[in-house]
Motif scaffolding. Structure first.
Motif, PDB file in Angstrom:
ATOM      1  N   ILE A 335       0.853  -1.186   0.000  1.00  0.00           N
ATOM      2  CA  ILE A 335       0.000   0.000   0.000  1.00  0.00           C
ATOM      3  C   ILE A 335       0.893   1.241   0.000  1.00  0.00           C
ATOM      4  N   VAL A 336       0.612   2.154  -0.914  1.00  0.00           N
ATOM      5  CA  VAL A 336       1.371   3.399  -0.983  1.00  0.00           C
ATOM      6  C   VAL A 336       0.601   4.478  -0.226  1.00  0.00           C
ATOM      7  N   ILE A 337       1.265   5.085   0.736  1.00  0.00           N
ATOM      8  CA  ILE A 337       0.704   6.193   1.509  1.00  0.00           C
ATOM      9  C   ILE A 337       1.408   7.473   1.078  1.00  0.00           C
ATOM     10  N   ASP A 338       0.627   8.436   0.674  1.00  0.00           N
ATOM     11  CA  ASP A 338       1.166   9.680   0.122  1.00  0.00           C
ATOM     12  C   ASP A 338       0.882  10.871   1.035  1.00  0.00           C
ATOM     13  N   PRO A 339       1.891  11.337   1.790  1.00  0.00           N
ATOM     14  CA  PRO A 339       1.716  12.591   2.546  1.00  0.00           C
ATOM     15  C   PRO A 339       1.720  13.750   1.547  1.00  0.00           C
ATOM     16  N   GLY A 340       0.586  14.350   1.330  1.00  0.00           N
ATOM     17  CA  GLY A 340       0.437  15.319   0.249  1.00  0.00           C
ATOM     18  C   GLY A 340       1.410  16.479   0.305  1.00  0.00           C
ATOM     19  N   HIS A 341       1.833  16.919  -0.887  1.00  0.00           N
ATOM     20  CA  HIS A 341       2.663  18.108  -1.087  1.00  0.00           C
ATOM     21  C   HIS A 341       4.129  17.884  -0.700  1.00  0.00           C
ATOM     22  N   ASN A 342       4.943  18.900  -0.949  1.00  0.00           N
ATOM     23  CA  ASN A 342       6.381  18.864  -0.677  1.00  0.00           C
ATOM     24  C   ASN A 342       6.726  19.745   0.514  1.00  0.00           C
ATOM     25  N   TYR A 343       7.870  19.426   1.137  1.00  0.00           N
ATOM     26  CA  TYR A 343       8.306  20.216   2.283  1.00  0.00           C
ATOM     27  C   TYR A 343       8.697  21.632   1.866  1.00  0.00           C
ATOM     28  N   SER A 344       9.286  21.747   0.660  1.00  0.00           N
ATOM     29  CA  SER A 344       9.737  23.052   0.187  1.00  0.00           C
ATOM     30  C   SER A 344       9.744  23.060  -1.335  1.00  0.00           C
ATOM     31  N   GLY A 345      10.022  24.220  -1.914  1.00  0.00           N
ATOM     32  CA  GLY A 345      10.101  24.335  -3.369  1.00  0.00           C
ATOM     33  C   GLY A 345       8.715  24.428  -3.990  1.00  0.00           C
ATOM     34  N   VAL A 346       8.464  23.594  -4.992  1.00  0.00           N
ATOM     35  CA  VAL A 346       7.171  23.591  -5.668  1.00  0.00           C
ATOM     36  C   VAL A 346       6.223  22.597  -5.007  1.00  0.00           C
ATOM     37  N   ASP A 347       4.950  22.741  -5.292  1.00  0.00           N
ATOM     38  CA  ASP A 347       3.905  21.848  -4.795  1.00  0.00           C
ATOM     39  C   ASP A 347       3.862  21.815  -3.276  1.00  0.00           C
ATOM     40  N   THR A 348       4.061  22.978  -2.660  1.00  0.00           N
ATOM     41  CA  THR A 348       3.871  23.063  -1.215  1.00  0.00           C
ATOM     42  C   THR A 348       2.386  23.271  -0.944  1.00  0.00           C
ATOM     43  N   GLY A 349       1.959  22.965   0.254  1.00  0.00           N
ATOM     44  CA  GLY A 349       0.530  22.946   0.550  1.00  0.00           C
ATOM     45  C   GLY A 349      -0.014  24.244   1.095  1.00  0.00           C
ATOM     46  N   ALA A 350      -1.233  24.159   1.602  1.00  0.00           N
ATOM     47  CA  ALA A 350      -1.900  25.321   2.175  1.00  0.00           C
ATOM     48  C   ALA A 350      -1.357  25.599   3.581  1.00  0.00           C
ATOM     49  N   THR A 351      -1.598  26.815   4.055  1.00  0.00           N
ATOM     50  CA  THR A 351      -1.165  27.192   5.391  1.00  0.00           C
ATOM     51  C   THR A 351      -2.322  27.851   6.126  1.00  0.00           C
ATOM     52  N   GLY A 352      -2.252  27.818   7.459  1.00  0.00           N
ATOM     53  CA  GLY A 352      -3.285  28.470   8.250  1.00  0.00           C
ATOM     54  C   GLY A 352      -3.136  28.148   9.718  1.00  0.00           C
ATOM     55  N   ASN A 353      -3.429  29.120  10.561  1.00  0.00           N
ATOM     56  CA  ASN A 353      -3.398  28.909  12.009  1.00  0.00           C
ATOM     57  C   ASN A 353      -2.062  28.372  12.507  1.00  0.00           C
ATOM     58  N   GLY A 354      -0.980  28.846  11.908  1.00  0.00           N
ATOM     59  CA  GLY A 354       0.352  28.429  12.327  1.00  0.00           C
ATOM     60  C   GLY A 354       0.765  27.058  11.839  1.00  0.00           C
ATOM     61  N   LEU A 355      -0.033  26.447  10.942  1.00  0.00           N
ATOM     62  CA  LEU A 355       0.254  25.095  10.449  1.00  0.00           C
ATOM     63  C   LEU A 355       0.560  25.122   8.959  1.00  0.00           C
ATOM     64  N   ARG A 356       1.295  24.096   8.517  1.00  0.00           N
ATOM     65  CA  ARG A 356       1.553  23.888   7.089  1.00  0.00           C
ATOM     66  C   ARG A 356       0.997  22.524   6.695  1.00  0.00           C
ATOM     67  N   GLU A 357       0.279  22.505   5.579  1.00  0.00           N
ATOM     68  CA  GLU A 357      -0.338  21.261   5.136  1.00  0.00           C
ATOM     69  C   GLU A 357       0.689  20.158   4.943  1.00  0.00           C
ATOM     70  N   GLN A 358       1.818  20.477   4.305  1.00  0.00           N
ATOM     71  CA  GLN A 358       2.822  19.458   4.006  1.00  0.00           C
ATOM     72  C   GLN A 358       3.396  18.807   5.262  1.00  0.00           C
ATOM     73  N   ASP A 359       3.352  19.524   6.394  1.00  0.00           N
ATOM     74  CA  ASP A 359       3.822  18.937   7.655  1.00  0.00           C
ATOM     75  C   ASP A 359       2.748  18.046   8.283  1.00  0.00           C
ATOM     76  N   ILE A 360       1.521  18.552   8.327  1.00  0.00           N
ATOM     77  CA  ILE A 360       0.431  17.795   8.951  1.00  0.00           C
ATOM     78  C   ILE A 360       0.187  16.481   8.217  1.00  0.00           C
ATOM     79  N   THR A 361       0.216  16.518   6.892  1.00  0.00           N
ATOM     80  CA  THR A 361      -0.027  15.282   6.136  1.00  0.00           C
ATOM     81  C   THR A 361       1.039  14.240   6.436  1.00  0.00           C
ATOM     82  N   TRP A 362       2.268  14.696   6.637  1.00  0.00           N
ATOM     83  CA  TRP A 362       3.324  13.733   6.951  1.00  0.00           C
ATOM     84  C   TRP A 362       3.152  13.163   8.359  1.00  0.00           C
ATOM     85  N   TYR A 363       2.783  14.015   9.333  1.00  0.00           N
ATOM     86  CA  TYR A 363       2.573  13.520  10.694  1.00  0.00           C
ATOM     87  C   TYR A 363       1.526  12.413  10.712  1.00  0.00           C
TER      88      TYR A 363
END
Length: 517
Positions: A335-363
């Motif tokens: 099974i492939v699990i994909d934490p959405g988006h990249n940590y930096s550069g292109v294809d980074t995620g949304a942000t809000g309330n002090g959070l970054r999508e690319q970090d939360i998806t990985w957690y």
């Protein structure tokens, strides 16, 4: 841009089918209130000629009249393939839209496809005038560019949508009017720009009538062309009739649209327009993001890059509608699990309330992995550490890395984890169009998240995101919650809730694969 090219054929086919039947209303050339010098003349002319829009009973177009939110949903639904013979309205969270409301089916259709979110208090305000920025948002999402808006952050919920609309020329021949009601001229221009954008140029109706008969005769043998979208999300436009006058109630002209299999007997049905009603005064919808609740994010520690690198070119196959766990053969446990988006550069995620999508998806993904492994699965992550990037060459390369990785491994399932944005709240899970196995998996994961995490149930929806469109196995994309809404963000940033998300995803996977949880 390439992801939109395949949509042109869908628009052309639907335009031809519409032209094969009598279109209500008159050409823009006959609208006395649409002068040839008007900036929106071509939009009204082309769309009226192919039956997408029509005038009022007095023969006028009423370019300055308001459009309600419900009416725009009807416009958008019919422009993106809605067909009352095939679509059955699902339950929406909107407390002010009853099952017998004239636009319930249209609103449900737009909600199912991620074009609309509604208000934070679970209302939709269907009779309110639709505003400039709301039209822009819905057109961007339905045109397949919704995800791009998440990469164009700004001070307001609509900032990214305006940036993307401007980038792709969707605002051509329009005047910026944030906070103001959208009139019929603006709505027509936006729809025309969308159709023209998808077609890669101006809409040409010169050959529509000549070719329509042949296409209509072969309609029964046609199959639906998969739609492509990246929205929380967005779909494509396809030319079909829209509702009548802005201030009338239910739209009245129904015409054949693209469905899984086009019915050879489908005909346009024209019924008298309902009695006009007064449009309530505009009320402002919430646009500002709630007061942030920052959540500390641990300092990331770089680890080894992903161990499996794809080499094959992007594949164009669609998800298979067959179970992957079958006693008749050795089950596939990868099974492939994909934490959405990249940590930096292109294809980074949304942000809000002090959070970054690319970090939360990985957690969340990092908590999914050991749980799946404990149940006997082989888990491959598209990002092995929080600081990993799938590709920094371009967004399309980043997405291609993910689905190529799954395809090259011949994985059993692909699960992409994301955070939503747009000022609403709740969880929604996406599968690819008409993927019965993808929908089964999505329903199981969605159900466990709602019961365990307690977020608002936004339902299971279909979309054409690249990572579920190009994967060759059942695939889903989970929008865990809205990162730019304080209540949702509080859950996303809490390690305990992240664990609940992970357990819910694993529970859904186990149920789908027939493994005891």
């Amino acid at each position: 841009m390439r992801k939109f090219k395949a949509l042109a054929l869908t628009v052309l086919i639907l335009s031809l089918l519409v032209a094969a039947f009598p279109a209500a209303g008159v050409s823009a050339r006959e609208f006395s209130d649409v002068p040839i010098t008007a900036s929106y003349y071509t939009a009204v002319d082309k769309l009226s000629n192919i039956g997408v829009i029509q005038g009022r009973e007095d023969g006028n177009f009423a370019p300055d009249a308001q459009t309600t939110r419900a009416e725009f949903c009807a416009f958008l639904s019919r422009a993106t393939g809605y067909n009352e013979n095939y679509y059955q309205a699902s339950t929406t969270p909107f407390t002010d839209v009853s099952a017998d409301y004239w636009a319930n089916s249209y609103i449900s259709y737009c909600y199912d496809r991620g074009y609309i979110n509604g208000n934070l208090d679970n209302t939709f305000a269907p009779a309110d005038p639709v505003t400039y920025e709301q039209v822009v948002k819905m057109v961007v999402c339905s045109s397949g560019a919704g995800d791009d808006s998440l990469r164009s952050v700004g001070p307001y919920w609509y900032s990214g949508y305006l940036a993307v609309a401007d980038k792709y020329g969707l605002l051509h021949d329009t005047t910026k009017a944030v906070g103001k009601d959208a009139n019929r001229a603006f709505v027509a221009q936006m729809i025309y720009n969308s159709l023209s954008f998808i077609n890669g140029g101006e809409i040409d109706d010169s050959n529509v009538v000549a070719d329509a008969a042949d296409l209509s005769n072969n309609a029964a043998h046609s199959t639906a062309i998969p739609q492509s979208t990246e929205a929380p999300k967005e779909e494509i436009f396809a030319a079909t009739p829209m509702p009548t006058a802005v201030q009338t109630v239910a739209p009245t002209t129904a015409a054949p649209t693209l469905a899984p299999t086009l019915a050879p007997t489908a005909k346009a049905v024209i019924t008298p327009a309902p009695t006009a009603v007064n449009v309530p005064a505009a009320t402002a919808l919430p646009t500002m993001v709630p007061t942030p609740r920052p959540t500390a994010v641990p300092t990331p520690i770089p680890t080894a890059a992903p161990t499996v690198a794809p080499t094959a070119a992007p594949q164009q196959s669609v998800p298979q509608n067959v179970p992957v766990w079958n006693s008749a053969y050795q089950p596939n446990k990868t099974i492939v699990i994909d934490p959405g988006h990249n940590y930096s550069g292109v294809d980074t995620g949304a942000t809000g309330n002090g959070l970054r999508e690319q970090d939360i998806t990985w957690y969340i993904a990092d908590k999914v992995k050991p749980l799946l492994e404990a149940h006997g699965f082989n888990v491959v992550m598209t990002r092995n550490s929080i600081t990993d990037n799938c590709s920094t060459a371009s967004t399309s390369d980043s997405l291609a890395y993910r689905y190529n990785l799954a395809n090259n491994l011949n994985a059993a399932l692909f699960v992409s984890i994301h955070c939503n944005a747009g000022g609403s709240n709740g969880t929604e899970t996406y599968c690819y169009y008409n993927s019965s196995e993808g929908r089964k998996l999505a329903q199981k994961i969605q159900s466990y998240i709602i019961s365990s995490v307690g977020t608002v149930n936004r339902g299971v929806k279909e979309a054409g995101f690249a990572v579920i469109r190009h994967t060759t196995m059942p695939a889903v994309l989970v929008e865990t919650a809205f990162i730019d809404t304080a209540d949702d963000a509080a859950k996303l940033g809490d390690s305990g809730y992240q664990q609940l998300y992970a357990e819910s995803i694993v529970h859904g996977i186990c149920d789908y694969m027939g493994v005891a949880y």
